[in-house]
Design an enzyme around this catalytic site. Structure first.
Site, PDB file in Angstrom:
ATOM      1  N   ARG A 298      34.916 -11.453 -12.813  1.00  0.00           N
ATOM      2  CA  ARG A 298      35.980 -11.912 -13.726  1.00  0.00           C
ATOM      3  C   ARG A 298      37.072 -12.545 -12.872  1.00  0.00           C
ATOM      4  O   ARG A 298      37.824 -11.825 -12.209  1.00  0.00           O
ATOM      5  CB  ARG A 298      36.606 -10.726 -14.467  1.00  0.00           C
ATOM      6  CG  ARG A 298      35.760 -10.073 -15.524  1.00  0.00           C
ATOM      7  CD  ARG A 298      36.606  -9.023 -16.240  1.00  0.00           C
ATOM      8  NE  ARG A 298      35.937  -8.455 -17.379  1.00  0.00           N
ATOM      9  CZ  ARG A 298      35.203  -7.337 -17.351  1.00  0.00           C
ATOM     10  NH1 ARG A 298      35.053  -6.671 -16.233  1.00  0.00           N
ATOM     11  NH2 ARG A 298      34.636  -6.886 -18.447  1.00  0.00           N
ATOM     12  N   ARG A 334      32.249 -16.070 -13.337  1.00  0.00           N
ATOM     13  CA  ARG A 334      32.668 -16.546 -14.662  1.00  0.00           C
ATOM     14  C   ARG A 334      33.959 -17.338 -14.508  1.00  0.00           C
ATOM     15  O   ARG A 334      34.905 -16.859 -13.872  1.00  0.00           O
ATOM     16  CB  ARG A 334      32.896 -15.357 -15.601  1.00  0.00           C
ATOM     17  CG  ARG A 334      33.183 -15.817 -17.020  1.00  0.00           C
ATOM     18  CD  ARG A 334      33.327 -14.650 -17.953  1.00  0.00           C
ATOM     19  NE  ARG A 334      34.580 -13.949 -17.713  1.00  0.00           N
ATOM     20  CZ  ARG A 334      34.915 -12.821 -18.344  1.00  0.00           C
ATOM     21  NH1 ARG A 334      34.087 -12.276 -19.208  1.00  0.00           N
ATOM     22  NH2 ARG A 334      36.068 -12.233 -18.097  1.00  0.00           N
ATOM     23  N   GLU A 434      29.050 -13.568 -26.495  1.00  0.00           N
ATOM     24  CA  GLU A 434      30.032 -12.562 -26.912  1.00  0.00           C
ATOM     25  C   GLU A 434      30.723 -12.935 -28.227  1.00  0.00           C
ATOM     26  O   GLU A 434      31.646 -12.265 -28.667  1.00  0.00           O
ATOM     27  CB  GLU A 434      31.069 -12.338 -25.805  1.00  0.00           C
ATOM     28  CG  GLU A 434      31.734 -13.595 -25.272  1.00  0.00           C
ATOM     29  CD  GLU A 434      32.672 -13.334 -24.100  1.00  0.00           C
ATOM     30  OE1 GLU A 434      32.973 -12.173 -23.793  1.00  0.00           O
ATOM     31  OE2 GLU A 434      33.120 -14.323 -23.490  1.00  0.00           O
ATOM     32  N   ASN A 457      31.842  -6.199 -25.069  1.00  0.00           N
ATOM     33  CA  ASN A 457      33.230  -5.856 -25.413  1.00  0.00           C
ATOM     34  C   ASN A 457      33.724  -6.815 -26.501  1.00  0.00           C
ATOM     35  O   ASN A 457      34.228  -6.399 -27.547  1.00  0.00           O
ATOM     36  CB  ASN A 457      34.149  -5.966 -24.192  1.00  0.00           C
ATOM     37  CG  ASN A 457      33.630  -5.174 -23.016  1.00  0.00           C
ATOM     38  OD1 ASN A 457      32.912  -4.198 -23.204  1.00  0.00           O
ATOM     39  ND2 ASN A 457      33.975  -5.577 -21.816  1.00  0.00           N
ATOM     40  N   ASP A 458      33.554  -8.112 -26.231  1.00  0.00           N
ATOM     41  CA  ASP A 458      33.996  -9.072 -27.239  1.00  0.00           C
ATOM     42  C   ASP A 458      33.011  -9.162 -28.399  1.00  0.00           C
ATOM     43  O   ASP A 458      33.417  -9.373 -29.539  1.00  0.00           O
ATOM     44  CB  ASP A 458      34.197 -10.463 -26.607  1.00  0.00           C
ATOM     45  CG  ASP A 458      35.559 -10.557 -25.947  1.00  0.00           C
ATOM     46  OD1 ASP A 458      36.542 -10.121 -26.577  1.00  0.00           O
ATOM     47  OD2 ASP A 458      35.634 -11.024 -24.807  1.00  0.00           O
ATOM     48  N   ARG A 468      39.756  -4.893 -29.721  1.00  0.00           N
ATOM     49  CA  ARG A 468      39.211  -3.987 -28.710  1.00  0.00           C
ATOM     50  C   ARG A 468      40.288  -3.185 -27.973  1.00  0.00           C
ATOM     51  O   ARG A 468      39.988  -2.176 -27.350  1.00  0.00           O
ATOM     52  CB  ARG A 468      38.370  -4.781 -27.712  1.00  0.00           C
ATOM     53  CG  ARG A 468      39.138  -5.899 -27.053  1.00  0.00           C
ATOM     54  CD  ARG A 468      38.220  -6.850 -26.317  1.00  0.00           C
ATOM     55  NE  ARG A 468      38.021  -6.458 -24.942  1.00  0.00           N
ATOM     56  CZ  ARG A 468      37.434  -7.220 -24.020  1.00  0.00           C
ATOM     57  NH1 ARG A 468      36.950  -8.403 -24.338  1.00  0.00           N
ATOM     58  NH2 ARG A 468      37.297  -6.808 -22.787  1.00  0.00           N
TER      59      ARG A 468
HETATM   60  C1  PEP Z   1      32.824  -8.728 -22.645  1.00  0.00           C
HETATM   61  O1  PEP Z   1      33.505  -9.281 -23.511  1.00  0.00           O
HETATM   62  O2  PEP Z   1      31.977  -7.841 -22.895  1.00  0.00           O
HETATM   63  C2  PEP Z   1      33.019  -9.067 -21.227  1.00  0.00           C
HETATM   64  C3  PEP Z   1      32.221  -8.583 -20.305  1.00  0.00           C
HETATM   65  O3  PEP Z   1      34.065  -9.877 -20.901  1.00  0.00           O
HETATM   66  P1  PEP Z   1      35.595  -9.395 -20.885  1.00  0.00           P
HETATM   67  O4  PEP Z   1      35.597  -7.897 -20.990  1.00  0.00           O
HETATM   68  O5  PEP Z   1      36.193  -9.867 -19.613  1.00  0.00           O
HETATM   69  O6  PEP Z   1      36.182 -10.066 -22.074  1.00  0.00           O
HETATM   70 MG    MG Z   2      34.593 -11.083 -23.063  1.00  0.00          MG
END
Ligand code: PEP
Ligand code: MG
Length: 584
Positions: A298, A334, A434, A457-458, A468
Site C-alpha cells: 500500500r 498498488r 473490491e 475490506n472494501d 468499514r
Molecule cells: C481492501 O480493500 O481489502 C484492501 C486490501 O485495500 P485497502 O484496505 O487498502 O483499502
Molecule cells: Mg481497498
C-alpha cells in the site's frame, strides 16, 4: 476499576500509563482536588476566565475592524455568556463545595447548559450551545495548554487513549513509546486498524465514549486479543494480565517454527502466503517470516507521513529496496489509493459529502495525472531489480482500467524510453477487485488485466453498504457474510476460467476461521500482514483441501452470517482440533 470492551484489531497485551488525547486535543479528567486546595483552584479558575475575557475582546475588536460590527457581535455574545454570573457561580460552587478541578467543573457545567440550549426549538437560542462549546474549549486550553503533552514529545512508554486517530496520525506513531492504542470510535476495517497491525502495536478501536473517565497517567490494561480494556485495575488484575502476557510471548515464540515451513495442506496442496506491507522496511520482516512475495504494497503511506509529495527518486528508492529485499519473489505494488479514510488535505476535497463513494483510488489518480505518472515511472524503473507488478485500486469500470493501463502507464513508459531508462516492458498489470461492479463484470476485465487481487475490506464495505471504519455499524461488517462469499466465489471461478492469477489481500485472509473457507472457495494465494503469516501457515498445514471445500460448499448454501461463523468454527474444531490447542 472499570472494564470496557471494543473491537480488537491488532493483537497483543499491554499494561501501562494512559496518555489521553480527546477530540479537541484536551484531556478532560474526572478529577477532584483535596479539600485544602480549593482556594488555589478557584484562583486558577478566575485567572483562566480573565485571560479568556481578554482574548475574546481582542477577537471582537479585530473582527470589527476587518468585517464590521455585525460579525464582531458574535464575540460580544460570547463575552456576555462568559461573564454571566449564574454560569460562573455554578462552576465556582463545584470547585468550592465538591472539590472538582477547574477543568472538570467547567466541563460539567458547560455540558449541562449546552444540552439545555440544544433542546430549545428556537434556532437562535440553540445556536448558543456552539458559543458555549467555544468558551469551554478556550478555558480548557488556557488551563491545560501549558501542561498539555503532545504525542511528538513523548519520552516514556504510554498507552494512547484517543477519541479517534486518522491513518496518517497512526502512521506517525513512535513505536518506541506507544505500547498500545485504544480509541472511542473506528471500525475493524479502517486503515487506522490496518496500520496499527502493520506497526505491530496492540490496538482496540470503537470502545465507545470513555475518555472522560480516564485521566492522563492512570494505569490501563489493554488486551487486544479479546478487546478488553481495564481502567485503573486493582493489583490482582494487573498480576493476572502479567501472566497472560507472559504466556502469550511464549506462544509467539512457538509459532516461530512455521517461519521456514511451507504452507501445504495435509493432503499436499501448496498455498502461497504473501505479505501486505505499508512501509518499505516491512519487506525485511516479510522475508524473515518466509513470505512467498508481497501481495500488496500500500503506497499511500509514502505520501501520508509527510506534508509534501515524494519525488520520483524517493519512490524509486522505496520500490527498489522492496524489490531487492524480496530477492526475485513477486512484489505487487498498488498505485496510490487516497480518499475515504486515507486522507490528506492536499488530496481530497472537504466538500465531498460521501468520500468513500467519491474521488478515491484510481479515480483520483486519473485526475492527478502527473502525480500518477511520477509514481508509475518510479515503479517501472525499479522493475529491473526484481519481479515487480503494478496494481490499480478501486477499479469500477473497464474504461478506468484501460485509461490507467493504456494511457497513464503507456505514457510513463514513453517518458522513460525518451530518457533511455531501462524497465521491464512486460511488467504484469492487474487490479484490485473490491467494488461489486468489478465482480459482476470480472469476465470483461479478464481480457485486460493480467491478475486480480480481492480486497475484502472494501468489497465488504461496498457490498453491504457499511462504512468499514464506523463502530456504529460494525455489527454489519463481516467479510464472511454470504453476500461477500458469493462475490469471492465468482471472482475466483471466472479468474481461473480465464487463466488469470487471483489472490486475496483483505484483512479476511488473516482470520483463523475465514482462511479455510477461502481455500475451499478456490484461493491458493493469500496475502496478510507479516505478523499474521505464521498463524495462517499453521492453519493451512492442519487442514485438508477436501475439508475446506466441503466447508465452502456448505457456507454457500447458508443465508445468515452467524450460522456460517458457527458452522465453520464447529467444523474446524472437529477436523483440526490441534488449532485450538495453544502450543506449549
Ligand atoms: C481492501 O480493500 O481489502 C484492501 C486490501 O485495500 P485497502 O484496505 O487498502 O483499502
Ligand atoms: Mg481497498
Amino acid at each position: 476499576m472499570k472494564t470496557l470492551f471494543g473491537i480488537p484489531v491488532s493483537p497483543g497485551i499491554a499494561i501501562g500509563k494512559a496518555f489521553v488525547q480527546a477530540a479537541e486535543g484536551f484531556r478532560i479528567p474526572e478529577q477532584t482536588i483535596s479539600a485544602g486546595a480549593y482556594k488555589a483552584e478557584l484562583q486558577r479558575f478566575h485567572h483562566a476566565v480573565a485571560e479568556a475575557k481578554d482574548e475574546i475582546i481582542v477577537n471582537r475588536e479585530s473582527t470589527k475592524t476587518a468585517l464590521g460590527q455585525t460579525f464582531a457581535d458574535i464575540f460580544e455574545v460570547q463575552l456576555q455568556l462568559l461573564i454571566e454570573p449564574k454560569l460562573l457561580g455554578e462552576m465556582e460552587e463545584l470547585i468550592r463545595s465538591c472539590y472538582f478541578s477547574a477543568e472538570h467543573a467547567i466541563t460539567v457545567v458547560m455540558q449541562k447548559h449546552m444540552d439545555t440550549f440544544r433542546q430549545i426549538e428556537n434556532s437562535y437560542i440553540a445556536e448558543k450551545s456552539n458559543d458555549l462549546r467555544d468558551i469551554e474549549k478556550r478555558l480548557l486550553r488556557l488551563l491545560l495548554g501549558a501542561k498539555r503533552e503532545t504525542l511528538g514529545q513523548l519520552s516514556s512508554p504510554v498507552i494512547l487513549a484517543a477519541t479517534n486517530l486518522t491513518p496518517s496520525e497512526t502512521a506517525n506513531l513512535d513505536k518506541r513509546f506507544i505500547q498500545a492504542v485504544v480509541t472511542e470510535f473506528g471500525g475493524a476495517g479502517g486503515h487506522t486498524a490496518i496500520l496499527a497491525a502493520a506497526l505491530e502495536i496492540p490496538c482496540i478501536v470503537g470502545a465507545g465514549e470513555f475518555l472522560n473517565a480516564v485521566d492522563g497517567g492512570d494505569t490501563l490494561i489493554v488486551d487486544a486479543n479479546t478487546g478488553c480494556i481495564v481502567v485503573r485495575p486493582n493489583e490482582e488484575t494487573v498480576e493476572k494480565y502479567k501472566q497472560i502476557k507472559g504466556a502469550e510471548s511464549s506462544r509467539i515464540i512457538d509459532l516461530d517454527v512455521y517461519r521456514n515451513l511451507p504452507a501445504v495442506t495435509r493432503d499436499g496442496t501448496p498455498i502461497s502466503i504473501c505479505a501486505n506491507i505499508e512501509f518499505p522496511y516491512e519487506a525485511d520482516s516479510a522475508m524473515q517470516r518466509g513470505a512467498d512475495g508481497i501481495g500488496l504494497f500500500r503506497t499511500e503511506f509514502l505520501y501520508l507521513t509527510r506534508s509534501d509529495d515524494p519525488s520520483e527518486e524517493e519512490h524509486f528508492a522505496a520500490y527498489k529496496h522492496v524489490a531487492e529485499t524480496m530477492q526475485g519473489k513477486p512484489v505487487i505494488i498498488r498505485t496510490f489509493d487516497f480518499g475515504d479514510d486515507k486522507t490528506a488535505d492536499r488530496f481530497t476535497s472537504a466538500a465531498e459529502r460521501n468520500p468513500a463513494l467519491g474521488m478515491r483510488g484510481v479515480r483520483l489518480a486519473l485526475k492527478r495525472w502527473s502525480l500518477f505518472r511520477c509514481q508509475l515511472r518510479a515503479i517501472l524503473r525499479a522493475s529491473i531489480f526484481g519481479d515487480l507488478r503494478i496494481m490499480f485500486p478501486l477499479i469500477s469500470t473497464v474504461k478506468e482500467f484501460r485509461q490507467a493501463k493504456r494511457t497513464a502507464l503507456a505514457e510513463a513508459m514513453d517518458e522513460l524510453r525518451e530518457r533511455n531508462v531501462a524497465f521491464n516492458e512486460k511488467i504484469p498489470v492487474g487490479m484490485m477487485v473490491e467494488v461489486p461492479s468489478a465482480v459482476v463484470m470480472i469476465d470483461k476485465f479478464a481480457k485486460d488485466a493480467d491478475f486480480f487481487s480481492i480486497g475484502t475490506n472494501d468489497l465488504t464495505q461496498y457490498t453491504m453498504a457499511v462504512d468499514r471504519g464506523n463502530s456504529n455499524v460494525n455489527h454489519l461488517f463481516h467479510p464472511d457474510d454470504p453476500a461477500v462469499l458469493r462475490m469471492i466465489r465468482r471472482t475466483v471461478l471466472v479468474s481461473k476460467h480465464f487463466k488469470r492469477p487471483v489472490s486475496l489481500c483483505g484483512q479476511m485472509g488473516a482470520s483463523l476461521y475465514n482462511v479455510v473457507t477461502l481455500l475451499g472457495l478456490g484461493l491458493r494465494t493469500i496475502s496478510c500482514a507479516p505478523h499474521n503469516m505464521m498463524q495462517i501457515k499453521r492453519i493451512c498445514r492442519e487442514v485438508s483441501m477436501d475439508e475446506c471445500q466441503a466447508i465452502a460448499r456448505q457456507t454457500l448454501r447458508m443465508s445468515n452470517v452467524k450460522d456460517i461463523q458457527d458452522y465453520v468454527k464447529n467444523s474446524l474444531l472437529k477436523n483440526a482440533p490441534a488449532l485450538f490447542i495453544q502450543p506449549e
